[in-house]
Design a protein around this motif. Structure first.
Motif, PDB file in Angstrom:
ATOM      1  N   UNK B  48       0.942  -1.238  -0.009  1.00 21.80           N
ATOM      2  CA  UNK B  48      -0.112   0.013   0.021  1.00 21.80           C
ATOM      3  C   UNK B  48       1.013   1.187  -0.118  1.00 21.80           C
ATOM      4  N   UNK B  49       1.930   1.215   0.830  1.00 28.62           N
ATOM      5  CA  UNK B  49       2.794   2.204   0.835  1.00 28.62           C
ATOM      6  C   UNK B  49       3.522   2.709  -0.497  1.00 28.62           C
ATOM      7  N   UNK B  50       3.947   1.383  -1.009  1.00 24.78           N
ATOM      8  CA  UNK B  50       4.501   1.448  -2.619  1.00 24.78           C
ATOM      9  C   UNK B  50       3.695   1.965  -3.500  1.00 24.78           C
ATOM     10  N   UNK B  51       2.396   1.437  -3.473  1.00 20.06           N
ATOM     11  CA  UNK B  51       1.602   1.997  -4.624  1.00 20.06           C
ATOM     12  C   UNK B  51       1.250   3.390  -4.586  1.00 20.06           C
ATOM     13  N   UNK B  52       1.110   3.989  -3.075  1.00 17.22           N
ATOM     14  CA  UNK B  52       0.798   5.297  -2.829  1.00 17.22           C
ATOM     15  C   UNK B  52       1.652   6.142  -3.329  1.00 17.22           C
ATOM     16  N   UNK B  53       3.129   5.613  -3.091  1.00 17.77           N
ATOM     17  CA  UNK B  53       4.283   6.487  -3.469  1.00 17.77           C
ATOM     18  C   UNK B  53       4.229   6.795  -4.893  1.00 17.77           C
ATOM     19  N   UNK B  54       4.012   5.648  -5.658  1.00 19.82           N
ATOM     20  CA  UNK B  54       4.049   5.433  -7.107  1.00 19.82           C
ATOM     21  C   UNK B  54       3.072   6.523  -7.787  1.00 19.82           C
ATOM     22  N   UNK B  55       2.041   6.821  -7.174  1.00 20.30           N
ATOM     23  CA  UNK B  55       1.013   7.428  -7.682  1.00 20.30           C
ATOM     24  C   UNK B  55       1.405   9.083  -7.707  1.00 20.30           C
ATOM     25  N   UNK B  56       2.351   9.404  -6.728  1.00 16.66           N
ATOM     26  CA  UNK B  56       2.741  10.660  -6.834  1.00 16.66           C
ATOM     27  C   UNK B  56       4.404  10.602  -7.646  1.00 16.66           C
ATOM     28  N   UNK B  57       4.609   9.650  -8.276  1.00 18.05           N
ATOM     29  CA  UNK B  57       5.850   9.533  -8.984  1.00 18.05           C
ATOM     30  C   UNK B  57       7.188   9.568  -8.358  1.00 18.05           C
ATOM     31  N   UNK B  58       6.929   9.196  -6.787  1.00 16.74           N
ATOM     32  CA  UNK B  58       7.977   9.113  -5.951  1.00 16.74           C
ATOM     33  C   UNK B  58       8.826   7.935  -6.113  1.00 16.74           C
ATOM     34  N   UNK B  59      10.023   8.013  -6.407  1.00 13.93           N
ATOM     35  CA  UNK B  59      10.860   6.874  -6.733  1.00 13.93           C
ATOM     36  C   UNK B  59      12.179   6.680  -6.014  1.00 13.93           C
ATOM     37  N   UNK B  60      12.332   8.026  -5.191  1.00 15.60           N
ATOM     38  CA  UNK B  60      13.751   8.033  -4.620  1.00 15.60           C
ATOM     39  C   UNK B  60      13.325   8.419  -3.007  1.00 15.60           C
ATOM     40  N   UNK B  61      13.070   7.664  -2.073  1.00 18.57           N
ATOM     41  CA  UNK B  61      12.781   8.038  -0.716  1.00 18.57           C
ATOM     42  C   UNK B  61      13.230   7.035   0.220  1.00 18.57           C
ATOM     43  N   UNK B  62      13.520   7.359   1.530  1.00 18.93           N
ATOM     44  CA  UNK B  62      13.415   6.326   2.510  1.00 18.93           C
ATOM     45  C   UNK B  62      12.168   6.577   3.407  1.00 18.93           C
ATOM     46  N   UNK B  63      11.556   5.397   3.714  1.00 15.58           N
ATOM     47  CA  UNK B  63      10.217   5.547   4.568  1.00 15.58           C
ATOM     48  C   UNK B  63      10.361   4.592   5.775  1.00 15.58           C
ATOM     49  N   UNK B  64      10.188   5.330   6.845  1.00 19.12           N
ATOM     50  CA  UNK B  64      10.168   4.717   8.163  1.00 19.12           C
ATOM     51  C   UNK B  64       8.546   4.709   8.780  1.00 19.12           C
TER      52      UNK B  64
END
Lengths: 512, 97
Positions: B48-64
């Motif tokens: 769910x986190x990955x899919x949500x980030x992909x919708x914003x075209x975020x490809x480079x981030x560290x998620x805690x």
């Protein structure tokens, strides 16, 4: 080999432990033989000894079975004291057979397993770090889980042969007359310990309160006791039980309690002289409060309340709404001290309470019981032993025994956080669906289709949504999503006995 | 797109999830997940986190992510809020909801 609820039981295990598969919750009239303990004749004027170490050296040998009770719960200071002494003396290969294990004992059990002191365990259950360690394979041999009634049966029939019982008591005289009602570490009924006192070859009482001889009332008496050991403290009174068990304010639990109450009062069992057991869960306790109102309104009195007792049951006794309390353990100080003062609060042992192989246990006369669940499956089977991750984190207690009541209600929130309670497949089976009648969640209730007779009563209740158990399971998964089931090694870490000693499930080592 | 500052959304209350986004150390999405239900829902939460980030075209981030048993809708909402804070967006991204 499969048992009657479809659990595959490995043949080698069945042969090694001489198990029969679980078949039914009903019994015919088989004859069994009770065993008798070895009695070492004692004519001493006092049984008080100074050195626990000397006593252990003389009486505990490699390979023996030792037992403890869990009436002191999280306040217990006997178990760790005795086990440490046994570890120090280098004794090996013991079977630990307590009535149950509480969190305060966990680290010591783990230590004793690692030291080779304990190589077998039978218990009602285990939680916390010990449950986790055992689930991950710390103990070579599987733990045998038995209900309180099942333990009484296993001891009486010699399946568990206790060599030495170490029993903490809040008072005793020099000869071993003792009860649970007086002293600093008062815990009330000592129902589970009474079985050990009757059947163990050696009985050691440990107390911080030596009183004048003869001590009465004597729940355990001097004919059963070999030694009395004086210790500094038997238990921490603040952790044995709360002062008074508090009522829940959780709206979800209150909602469940209200629905349970409706089910009970609309059932054919809610009539003059009915009997009930509620246990100590949040919702179950709140039911007692609603039940009180219904009893007053309908002018109905209960003949007896059974099982683990809390102050809410005591209130009903004092109000005259319950004639007798048949008390196997007390969960709070009010219940514990009430037993001393009220002759209608009868101490009963685990056999009288729930043993399926005696001449009649109280549970066979029980009308209504409210029990909890970690998981319920779509065949109404209940799991109270292992979490959704497969890790052992509970105890059978009297669950299997009390579930034989005429109306067995399982109180279970549909979800706990993100964990579904009603599921298609559980991580282990404790109590067979054949003895479960109604499941109550905050969303609505499901009736076991085998109890068609109940549907006509319960469907009349306004505002209670009636679902099939499958619908409840679907509702749960709609909310939380599909959980990943745990993966297991093909290695048993727990054997779950049904109360009659047949095998109902096997718990394997988890891969986490 | 990459996240260049550190932002937080969500709390440590039960049934919530706290998402902290910070600049990635490598070239990818990195998800560090703590959860009481890691064994049951760990993969789903990460998905769910990955899919949500992909919708914003975020490809480079560290998620805690510190999860306390949050449902998917909560995980999605907290992730969106964190991303919008990181990107300085103040209007709700309706099309992502």
């Amino acid at each position: 080999m499969k048992n009657s609820i479809g659990v595959e039981l490995p043949d080698n295990l069945m042969n090694q432990y001489h198990y029969q598969p679980f078949i039914t919750t009903k019994f015919d009239y088989p004859e069994i033989s009770r065993v008798a303990p070895v009695v070492r004749i004692n004519t001493n004027q006092s049984k008080v000894v100074d050195s626990l170490d000397d006593l252990i050296k003389e009486n505990v040998k490699d390979g023996m079975t030792i037992s403890f009770h869990h009436h002191l719960r999280e306040g217990d200071q006997i178990f760790n004291y005795v086990m440490q002494a046994i570890i120090n003396l280098g004794i090996k290969d013991l079977t630990l057979a307590p009535s149950s294990l509480t969190n305060v004992m966990n680290e010591m059990v783990i230590k004793a397993i690692k030291a080779g002191t304990i190589t077998n365990i039978t218990s009602s259950g285990m939680r916390g770090t010990l449950g986790k360690a055992v689930s991950r394979g710390l103990l070579k041999n599987p733990v045998i889980f038995r209900s309180h009634g099942g333990r009484a049966r296993a001891i009486a029939t010699g399946k568990i042969k206790i060599d030495v019982a170490f029993l903490g008591v809040p008072n005793s005289d020099e000869m071993g007359n003792a009860n649970g009602m007086n002293g600093e570490a008062v815990f009330g009924s000592m129902g589970y310990a009474l079985i050990d006192a009757r059947y163990a070859n050696r009985v050691v009482l440990l107390t911080d309160n030596l009183v004048d001889y003869p001590n009465t009332p004597a729940s355990i008496n001097q004919t059963q006791v070999d030694y009395v050991v004086k210790v500094d403290q038997v238990g921490d009174p603040t952790k044995i039980g709360s002062g008074a068990t508090r009522f829940t304010k959780d709206p979800k639990e209150l909602q469940i309690a209200q629905m349970i109450n409706e089910v009970i009062v609309h059932s054919p069992y809610f009539k003059e002289g009915f009997s009930f057991q509620t246990g100590s869960g949040g919702a179950a306790l709140a039911v007692t409060r609603y039940l009180r109102q219904a009893m007053l309104k309908r002018k109905i009195k209960s003949s007896f309340a059974l099982g683990g007792i809390t102050n809410s049951t005591i209130e009903l006794l004092n109000e005259g709404l319950v004639n007798k309390i048949m008390d196997v353990q007390d969960f709070d100080q009010i219940a514990a001290t009430s037993m001393r003062d009220n002759k209608n609060q009868q101490e009963i042992d685990a056999s009288w309470y729930a043993d399926p192989f005696n001449k009649g246990a109280m549970v066979t006369k029980l009308d209504v019981v409210i029990l909890s669940a970690l998981q319920v499956d779509t065949s109404f089977n209940v799991n109270v032993l292992s979490g959704s991750d497969g890790i052992i984190r509970g105890a059978i207690g009297g669950h299997q025994d009390a579930a034989t009541a005429k109306l067995t209600i399982i109180s279970a929130p549909l979800t706990r956080g993100r964990i579904a309670t009603i599921v298609p497949k559980m991580t282990s089976i404790t109590t067979p669906g054949a003895s479960v009648d109604v499941v109550v969640t905050e969303y609505g209730i499901a009736i076991n289709p085998q109890r068609r007779d109940l549907i006509s009563y319960i469907s009349k209740i306004p505002d209670i949504p009636l679902y099939s158990i499958n619908e409840l399971a679907e509702k749960a998964v709609d909310i939380v999503g599909e959980a990943q089931l745990p993966e297991y090694f093909n290695r048993p870490v727990g054997l779950v006995e049904y109360r009659d000693g047949t095998l109902i499930d096997v718990i394997n080592q988890v891969k986490i | 797109m990459e996240i260049k500052k550190t932002v937080i959304a969500g709390t440590l209350e039960s049934s919530d999830i706290q998402i902290t986004l910070s600049p990635a150390t490598g070239d990818n999405l990195e998800i560090e997940l703590e959860s009481d239900v890691l064994n049951q829902f760990g993969n789903q939460i990460k998905k769910v986190i990955t899919e949500t980030l992909q919708k914003f075209q975020i490809t480079k981030v560290h998620v805690k992510a510190i999860d306390q048993g949050a449902l998917d809708c909560v995980i999605r909402a907290r992730t969106i809020t964190a991303v919008q804070r990181a990107l300085g967006q103040t209007e709700p991204a309706w099309e992502e909801l």
